[in-house]
Design a protein around this motif. Structure first.
Motif, PDB file in Angstrom:
ATOM      1  N   ASP A 124       0.831  -1.205   0.000  1.00 21.30           N
ATOM      2  CA  ASP A 124       0.000   0.000   0.000  1.00 21.30           C
ATOM      3  C   ASP A 124       0.865   1.254   0.000  1.00 21.30           C
ATOM      4  O   ASP A 124       2.038   1.222   0.397  1.00 21.30           O
ATOM      5  N   GLU A 125       0.268   2.368  -0.407  1.00 20.43           N
ATOM      6  CA  GLU A 125       0.940   3.667  -0.415  1.00 20.43           C
ATOM      7  C   GLU A 125       1.453   4.000   0.978  1.00 20.43           C
ATOM      8  O   GLU A 125       0.732   3.917   1.972  1.00 20.43           O
ATOM      9  N   GLY A 126       2.736   4.364   1.086  1.00 16.62           N
ATOM     10  CA  GLY A 126       3.328   4.759   2.351  1.00 16.62           C
ATOM     11  C   GLY A 126       3.657   3.610   3.286  1.00 16.62           C
ATOM     12  O   GLY A 126       4.043   3.829   4.438  1.00 16.62           O
ATOM     13  N   GLU A 127       3.554   2.380   2.813  1.00 17.88           N
ATOM     14  CA  GLU A 127       3.753   1.203   3.658  1.00 17.88           C
ATOM     15  C   GLU A 127       5.123   0.591   3.397  1.00 17.88           C
ATOM     16  O   GLU A 127       5.538   0.439   2.252  1.00 17.88           O
ATOM     17  N   ASP A 128       5.842   0.207   4.468  1.00 13.64           N
ATOM     18  CA  ASP A 128       7.109  -0.467   4.267  1.00 13.64           C
ATOM     19  C   ASP A 128       6.868  -1.964   4.091  1.00 13.64           C
ATOM     20  O   ASP A 128       5.784  -2.483   4.395  1.00 13.64           O
ATOM     21  N   ALA A 129       7.874  -2.668   3.606  1.00 12.55           N
ATOM     22  CA  ALA A 129       7.710  -4.073   3.249  1.00 12.55           C
ATOM     23  C   ALA A 129       7.318  -4.941   4.440  1.00 12.55           C
ATOM     24  O   ALA A 129       6.458  -5.817   4.332  1.00 12.55           O
ATOM     25  N   GLY A 130       7.956  -4.725   5.594  1.00 14.82           N
ATOM     26  CA  GLY A 130       7.651  -5.527   6.763  1.00 14.82           C
ATOM     27  C   GLY A 130       6.220  -5.362   7.229  1.00 14.82           C
ATOM     28  O   GLY A 130       5.527  -6.344   7.534  1.00 14.82           O
ATOM     29  N   THR A 131       5.759  -4.122   7.282  1.00 12.14           N
ATOM     30  CA  THR A 131       4.376  -3.844   7.679  1.00 12.14           C
ATOM     31  C   THR A 131       3.398  -4.481   6.711  1.00 12.14           C
ATOM     32  O   THR A 131       2.378  -5.047   7.106  1.00 12.14           O
ATOM     33  N   SER A 132       3.712  -4.401   5.421  1.00 14.47           N
ATOM     34  CA  SER A 132       2.853  -4.989   4.397  1.00 14.47           C
ATOM     35  C   SER A 132       2.754  -6.498   4.574  1.00 14.47           C
ATOM     36  O   SER A 132       1.673  -7.084   4.461  1.00 14.47           O
ATOM     37  N   ALA A 133       3.879  -7.151   4.883  1.00 17.38           N
ATOM     38  CA  ALA A 133       3.894  -8.597   5.046  1.00 17.38           C
ATOM     39  C   ALA A 133       3.036  -9.032   6.231  1.00 17.38           C
ATOM     40  O   ALA A 133       2.245  -9.980   6.129  1.00 17.38           O
ATOM     41  N   ILE A 134       3.181  -8.347   7.356  1.00 17.37           N
ATOM     42  CA  ILE A 134       2.393  -8.680   8.551  1.00 17.37           C
ATOM     43  C   ILE A 134       0.902  -8.477   8.278  1.00 17.37           C
ATOM     44  O   ILE A 134       0.060  -9.294   8.672  1.00 17.37           O
ATOM     45  N   ARG A 135       0.569  -7.404   7.567  1.00 11.95           N
ATOM     46  CA  ARG A 135      -0.839  -7.106   7.250  1.00 11.95           C
ATOM     47  C   ARG A 135      -1.419  -8.148   6.302  1.00 11.95           C
ATOM     48  O   ARG A 135      -2.523  -8.669   6.537  1.00 11.95           O
ATOM     49  N   GLU A 136      -0.687  -8.464   5.235  1.00 11.09           N
ATOM     50  CA  GLU A 136      -1.189  -9.430   4.268  1.00 11.09           C
ATOM     51  C   GLU A 136      -1.387 -10.807   4.895  1.00 11.09           C
ATOM     52  O   GLU A 136      -2.367 -11.500   4.600  1.00 11.09           O
ATOM     53  N   LEU A 137      -0.454 -11.212   5.750  1.00  4.03           N
ATOM     54  CA  LEU A 137      -0.586 -12.513   6.408  1.00  4.03           C
ATOM     55  C   LEU A 137      -1.849 -12.559   7.256  1.00  4.03           C
ATOM     56  O   LEU A 137      -2.597 -13.544   7.229  1.00  4.03           O
ATOM     57  N   LYS A 138      -2.102 -11.492   8.004  1.00  2.00           N
ATOM     58  CA  LYS A 138      -3.295 -11.437   8.861  1.00  2.00           C
ATOM     59  C   LYS A 138      -4.558 -11.468   8.020  1.00  2.00           C
ATOM     60  O   LYS A 138      -5.528 -12.184   8.350  1.00  2.00           O
ATOM     61  N   GLU A 139      -4.584 -10.712   6.919  1.00  2.00           N
ATOM     62  CA  GLU A 139      -5.773 -10.655   6.085  1.00  2.00           C
ATOM     63  C   GLU A 139      -6.052 -11.990   5.388  1.00  2.00           C
ATOM     64  O   GLU A 139      -7.198 -12.426   5.321  1.00  2.00           O
ATOM     65  N   GLU A 140      -5.012 -12.638   4.874  1.00  2.47           N
ATOM     66  CA  GLU A 140      -5.216 -13.841   4.073  1.00  2.47           C
ATOM     67  C   GLU A 140      -5.323 -15.122   4.898  1.00  2.47           C
ATOM     68  O   GLU A 140      -5.927 -16.093   4.447  1.00  2.47           O
ATOM     69  N   THR A 141      -4.737 -15.136   6.085  1.00  2.55           N
ATOM     70  CA  THR A 141      -4.723 -16.372   6.869  1.00  2.55           C
ATOM     71  C   THR A 141      -5.277 -16.230   8.279  1.00  2.55           C
ATOM     72  O   THR A 141      -5.624 -17.234   8.905  1.00  2.55           O
ATOM     73  N   GLY A 142      -5.303 -15.015   8.812  1.00  2.00           N
ATOM     74  CA  GLY A 142      -5.746 -14.796  10.181  1.00  2.00           C
ATOM     75  C   GLY A 142      -4.623 -14.874  11.197  1.00  2.00           C
ATOM     76  O   GLY A 142      -4.803 -14.513  12.364  1.00  2.00           O
ATOM     77  N   TYR A 143      -3.446 -15.334  10.791  1.00  3.26           N
ATOM     78  CA  TYR A 143      -2.339 -15.485  11.735  1.00  3.26           C
ATOM     79  C   TYR A 143      -1.661 -14.148  12.042  1.00  3.26           C
ATOM     80  O   TYR A 143      -1.508 -13.290  11.177  1.00  3.26           O
ATOM     81  N   VAL A 144      -1.236 -14.016  13.294  1.00  5.72           N
ATOM     82  CA  VAL A 144      -0.480 -12.853  13.752  1.00  5.72           C
ATOM     83  C   VAL A 144       0.985 -13.273  13.853  1.00  5.72           C
ATOM     84  O   VAL A 144       1.301 -14.300  14.464  1.00  5.72           O
ATOM     85  N   ALA A 145       1.874 -12.503  13.238  1.00  2.00           N
ATOM     86  CA  ALA A 145       3.283 -12.895  13.172  1.00  2.00           C
ATOM     87  C   ALA A 145       4.196 -11.750  13.566  1.00  2.00           C
ATOM     88  O   ALA A 145       3.779 -10.582  13.659  1.00  2.00           O
ATOM     89  N   THR A 146       5.453 -12.081  13.775  1.00  2.00           N
ATOM     90  CA  THR A 146       6.496 -11.093  14.035  1.00  2.00           C
ATOM     91  C   THR A 146       7.676 -11.388  13.113  1.00  2.00           C
ATOM     92  O   THR A 146       7.868 -12.526  12.667  1.00  2.00           O
ATOM     93  N   ILE A 147       8.469 -10.369  12.846  1.00  2.00           N
ATOM     94  CA  ILE A 147       9.677 -10.528  12.039  1.00  2.00           C
ATOM     95  C   ILE A 147      10.846 -10.756  12.987  1.00  2.00           C
ATOM     96  O   ILE A 147      11.141  -9.899  13.812  1.00  2.00           O
ATOM     97  N   PRO A 148      11.507 -11.927  12.930  1.00  2.00           N
ATOM     98  CA  PRO A 148      12.613 -12.214  13.843  1.00  2.00           C
ATOM     99  C   PRO A 148      13.744 -11.202  13.699  1.00  2.00           C
ATOM    100  O   PRO A 148      14.196 -10.921  12.589  1.00  2.00           O
ATOM    101  N   LYS A 149      14.186 -10.657  14.816  1.00  2.00           N
ATOM    102  CA  LYS A 149      15.259  -9.664  14.774  1.00  2.00           C
ATOM    103  C   LYS A 149      16.623 -10.318  14.551  1.00  2.00           C
ATOM    104  O   LYS A 149      17.572  -9.665  14.133  1.00  2.00           O
ATOM    105  N   ASP A 150      16.732 -11.633  14.844  1.00  2.00           N
ATOM    106  CA  ASP A 150      18.024 -12.301  14.725  1.00  2.00           C
ATOM    107  C   ASP A 150      18.186 -13.057  13.415  1.00  2.00           C
ATOM    108  O   ASP A 150      19.144 -13.815  13.245  1.00  2.00           O
ATOM    109  N   ALA A 151      17.257 -12.893  12.490  1.00  2.00           N
ATOM    110  CA  ALA A 151      17.341 -13.569  11.190  1.00  2.00           C
ATOM    111  C   ALA A 151      17.982 -12.625  10.176  1.00  2.00           C
ATOM    112  O   ALA A 151      17.427 -11.566   9.871  1.00  2.00           O
ATOM    113  N   LYS A 152      19.125 -13.021   9.628  1.00  2.00           N
ATOM    114  CA  LYS A 152      19.886 -12.152   8.711  1.00  2.00           C
ATOM    115  C   LYS A 152      19.077 -11.760   7.484  1.00  2.00           C
ATOM    116  O   LYS A 152      19.139 -10.623   7.027  1.00  2.00           O
TER     117      LYS A 152
END
Length: 225
Positions: A103-131
């Motif tokens: 979406d306009e003004g949205e960063d990739a990480g935010t978009s991924a979390i939003r799309e996952l919630k909309e399409e599957t219902g799951y709530v997720a986080t982006i691991p800080k220790d994953a390269k």
């Protein structure tokens, strides 16, 4: 192989007709003829499809979500969340990761979390220790289109109460079936799905193939690290 079924199955869809589309009626893509100069100095032409949905002043079209379900109570190990979705250009049901447009003004990480919630219902986080949690921009088919994607790695904590009975927020025209496969047996599971007639999305197939390559060369890669 766990599966979350909906009222309608992607397998029930089919293509009824294919016809040329006048350029002025397109909403999502347009065809361009490119005139360019090759390395020898000769002028040549190329045909391409251009996506018309990229946010203004943006560089990214879409995100794909590599969602790992981590259940500390399970002895089966982590699993990968996938989807079955009918794709009219193939007239087949494809095996894909959750994905969607940025979406306009949205960063990739935010978009991924939003799309996952909309399409599957799951709530997720982006691991800080994953390269490679947020990948670089990748071009899906550069000989045909300028469309690009970022693959985002997220973790779904199955101990989180919000992930016990996830409910997707699908749009009226979306018919998506969500299922999981064991992460350590991904290649074999995809082989079965391929033999059953499903189309394997390149992002999913490449991920599985990369994991198999990593298994084979694990010792050699470890020595170089």
């Amino acid at each position: 192989m766990a599966s979350k079924m909906s009222k309608y199955s992607p397998m029930d869809a089919k293509v009824l007709e294919v016809e040329p589309m006048p350029p002025d009626t397109s909403r999502w893509i347009k065809m361009n003829r490119i005139k360019y100069q090759d390395p020898s100095g000769k002028t040549r032409e190329w045909e391409m499809a251009e996506r018309m949905t990229r946010p203004k002043n943006g560089t990214l079209d879409a995100v794909g979500v590599v969602a790992i379900l981590n259940d500390p109570k399970s002895s089966a190990g982590p699993s990968l969340l996938l989807q079955k979705q009918f794709r009219p250009p193939l007239d087949r049901v494809t095996i894909e990761v959750p994905s969607g447009l940025v979406d306009e003004g949205e960063d990739a990480g935010t978009s991924a979390i939003r799309e996952l919630k909309e399409e599957t219902g799951y709530v997720a986080t982006i691991p800080k220790d994953a390269k490679a949690a947020e990948g670089f921009i990748m071009f899906n088919d550069p000989g045909f289109t300028n469309t690009n994607t970022k693959m985002i790695f997220v973790e779904v904590d199955m101990a989180d109460p919000r992930n016990q009975n996830p409910e997707p927020e699908l749009e009226e025209n979306e018919y998506i079936e969500t299922f999981t496969i064991p992460l350590d047996n991904m290649w074999n599971e995809l082989e079965k799905l391929d033999q059953q007639g499903f189309a394997i999305d390149a992002r999913v197939g490449t991920l599985a193939q990369g994991m198999e390559i990593a298994k084979k060369w694990k010792g050699a890669l470890g020595k170089q690290a």
